[in-house]
Design a protein around this motif. Structure first.
Motif, mmCIF file in Angstrom:
data_model
loop_
_atom_site.group_PDB
_atom_site.id
_atom_site.type_symbol
_atom_site.label_atom_id
_atom_site.label_comp_id
_atom_site.label_asym_id
_atom_site.label_seq_id
_atom_site.Cartn_x
_atom_site.Cartn_y
_atom_site.Cartn_z
ATOM 1 N N ASP A 249 70.913 -6.452 -38.836
ATOM 2 C CA ASP A 249 69.700 -6.629 -38.035
ATOM 3 C C ASP A 249 69.676 -8.017 -37.390
ATOM 4 O OD1 ASP A 249 68.700 -4.113 -38.657
ATOM 5 O OD2 ASP A 249 67.395 -4.847 -40.262
ATOM 6 N N LEU A 250 70.004 -9.042 -38.164
ATOM 7 C CA LEU A 250 70.021 -10.404 -37.621
ATOM 8 C C LEU A 250 71.017 -10.531 -36.470
ATOM 9 C CD1 LEU A 250 69.783 -12.570 -40.855
ATOM 10 C CD2 LEU A 250 68.033 -12.258 -39.103
ATOM 11 N N LEU A 251 72.188 -9.955 -36.643
ATOM 12 C CA LEU A 251 73.192 -9.989 -35.572
ATOM 13 C C LEU A 251 72.716 -9.250 -34.334
ATOM 14 C CD1 LEU A 251 76.513 -9.513 -37.555
ATOM 15 C CD2 LEU A 251 75.754 -11.558 -36.338
ATOM 16 N N ARG A 252 72.098 -8.092 -34.545
ATOM 17 C CA ARG A 252 71.584 -7.287 -33.430
ATOM 18 C C ARG A 252 70.518 -8.049 -32.658
ATOM 19 N NH1 ARG A 252 67.076 -4.442 -33.345
ATOM 20 N NH2 ARG A 252 66.854 -4.524 -35.601
ATOM 21 N N LEU A 253 69.590 -8.664 -33.377
ATOM 22 C CA LEU A 253 68.513 -9.412 -32.729
ATOM 23 C C LEU A 253 69.052 -10.641 -32.004
ATOM 24 C CD1 LEU A 253 65.925 -9.128 -35.624
ATOM 25 C CD2 LEU A 253 65.771 -8.003 -33.389
ATOM 26 N N TYR A 254 70.009 -11.316 -32.621
ATOM 27 C CA TYR A 254 70.618 -12.487 -31.996
ATOM 28 C C TYR A 254 71.379 -12.082 -30.736
ATOM 29 C CZ TYR A 254 73.312 -16.784 -31.475
ATOM 30 O OH TYR A 254 73.880 -17.924 -30.978
ATOM 31 N N ASP A 255 72.174 -11.031 -30.842
ATOM 32 C CA ASP A 255 72.955 -10.564 -29.689
ATOM 33 C C ASP A 255 72.059 -10.146 -28.529
ATOM 34 O OD1 ASP A 255 75.351 -11.063 -30.957
ATOM 35 O OD2 ASP A 255 75.706 -8.970 -31.518
ATOM 36 N N PHE A 256 70.933 -9.522 -28.844
ATOM 37 C CA PHE A 256 70.005 -9.098 -27.799
ATOM 38 C C PHE A 256 69.541 -10.305 -26.983
ATOM 39 C CE2 PHE A 256 65.668 -8.389 -26.281
ATOM 40 C CZ PHE A 256 65.841 -7.236 -25.528
ATOM 41 N N LEU A 257 69.138 -11.373 -27.668
ATOM 42 C CA LEU A 257 68.686 -12.571 -26.962
ATOM 43 C C LEU A 257 69.847 -13.333 -26.336
ATOM 44 C CD1 LEU A 257 65.862 -14.122 -29.158
ATOM 45 C CD2 LEU A 257 65.676 -13.148 -26.872
ATOM 46 N N LEU A 258 70.978 -13.312 -26.990
ATOM 47 C CA LEU A 258 72.140 -14.048 -26.496
ATOM 48 C C LEU A 258 72.536 -13.587 -25.099
ATOM 49 C CD1 LEU A 258 74.252 -16.178 -27.254
ATOM 50 C CD2 LEU A 258 75.644 -14.331 -28.205
ATOM 51 N N GLU A 259 72.388 -12.295 -24.832
ATOM 52 C CA GLU A 259 72.716 -11.748 -23.509
ATOM 53 C C GLU A 259 71.791 -12.310 -22.428
ATOM 54 O OE1 GLU A 259 72.562 -7.500 -23.745
ATOM 55 O OE2 GLU A 259 74.146 -7.413 -25.257
ATOM 56 N N ARG A 260 70.617 -12.797 -22.832
ATOM 57 C CA ARG A 260 69.623 -13.259 -21.875
ATOM 58 C C ARG A 260 69.485 -14.787 -21.829
ATOM 59 N NH1 ARG A 260 69.256 -8.603 -23.711
ATOM 60 N NH2 ARG A 260 68.193 -6.860 -22.759
ATOM 61 N N ASP A 261 69.566 -15.416 -23.030
ATOM 62 C CA ASP A 261 69.278 -16.846 -23.092
ATOM 63 C C ASP A 261 69.818 -17.418 -24.405
ATOM 64 O OD1 ASP A 261 68.124 -19.387 -23.286
ATOM 65 O OD2 ASP A 261 66.161 -18.724 -22.578
ATOM 66 N N ALA B 257 69.860 -20.474 -25.617
ATOM 67 C CA ALA B 257 68.939 -21.384 -26.300
ATOM 68 C C ALA B 257 67.852 -20.607 -27.051
ATOM 69 C CB ALA B 257 68.312 -22.355 -25.307
ATOM 70 N N ALA B 258 67.340 -19.559 -26.437
ATOM 71 C CA ALA B 258 66.310 -18.737 -27.086
ATOM 72 C C ALA B 258 66.884 -18.030 -28.307
ATOM 73 C CB ALA B 258 65.730 -17.726 -26.107
ATOM 74 N N ALA B 259 68.117 -17.552 -28.206
ATOM 75 C CA ALA B 259 68.763 -16.885 -29.335
ATOM 76 C C ALA B 259 68.890 -17.847 -30.510
ATOM 77 C CB ALA B 259 70.125 -16.344 -28.917
ATOM 78 N N ASP B 260 69.300 -19.074 -30.238
ATOM 79 C CA ASP B 260 69.426 -20.076 -31.293
ATOM 80 C C ASP B 260 68.067 -20.430 -31.895
ATOM 81 O OD1 ASP B 260 72.191 -20.167 -31.056
ATOM 82 O OD2 ASP B 260 72.171 -21.936 -29.753
ATOM 83 N N ARG B 261 67.049 -20.577 -31.039
ATOM 84 C CA ARG B 261 65.699 -20.886 -31.536
ATOM 85 C C ARG B 261 65.151 -19.743 -32.392
ATOM 86 N NH1 ARG B 261 64.912 -22.331 -26.244
ATOM 87 N NH2 ARG B 261 63.396 -20.650 -25.950
ATOM 88 N N ALA B 262 65.417 -18.504 -31.991
ATOM 89 C CA ALA B 262 64.943 -17.354 -32.759
ATOM 90 C C ALA B 262 65.582 -17.336 -34.143
ATOM 91 C CB ALA B 262 65.246 -16.057 -32.014
ATOM 92 N N LEU B 263 66.874 -17.586 -34.209
ATOM 93 C CA LEU B 263 67.570 -17.609 -35.496
ATOM 94 C C LEU B 263 67.029 -18.740 -36.376
ATOM 95 C CD1 LEU B 263 69.696 -15.960 -36.913
ATOM 96 C CD2 LEU B 263 71.428 -17.507 -36.015
#
Length: 100
Positions: free
Chosen positions: A15-27, A29-35
């Motif tokens: 789940d963590l990888l899926r959520l990170y990958d979803f944001l990573l495709e878009r932004d 910095a946002a993916a890192d902040r979410a994690l």
């Protein structure tokens, strides 16, 4: 003060990888902040897992922690399994239908 060991099921890690990958495709910095937000919020499980809300009737050890992020955030489902162990079972975005 009692400290709990926090572990993740393979599903929660996915789940963590899926959520990170979803944001990573878009932004990135946002993916890192979410994690960071998720990991920071899960720190409460090390010291005070019983302070989180119950996730269902009938099992006081099944709980969830709300993780603020942006306009919605995330929810982590976990179980207090022993006197010193908490297991994260799933993590989802608050706008998702339910835990997978």
């Amino acid at each position: 003060m009692q400290r709990f060991k926090v572990r993740f099921t393979p599903e929660a890690e996915a789940d963590l990888l899926r959520l990170y990958d979803f944001l990573l495709e878009r932004d990135l910095a946002a993916a890192d902040r979410a994690l960071e937000a998720i990991n920071g919020a899960l720190e409460i499980l090390r010291f005070s897992p019983f302070s989180c809300r119950k996730a269902g009737a009938g099992n006081p050890f099944l709980r969830e922690v709300i993780i603020p992020f942006g306009s919605a955030g995330y929810v982590a489902l976990f179980e207090i399994e022993a006197k010193s162990t908490v297991t994260v079972l799933a993590v989802r975005h608050q706008r998702e239908d339910d835990y997978r």
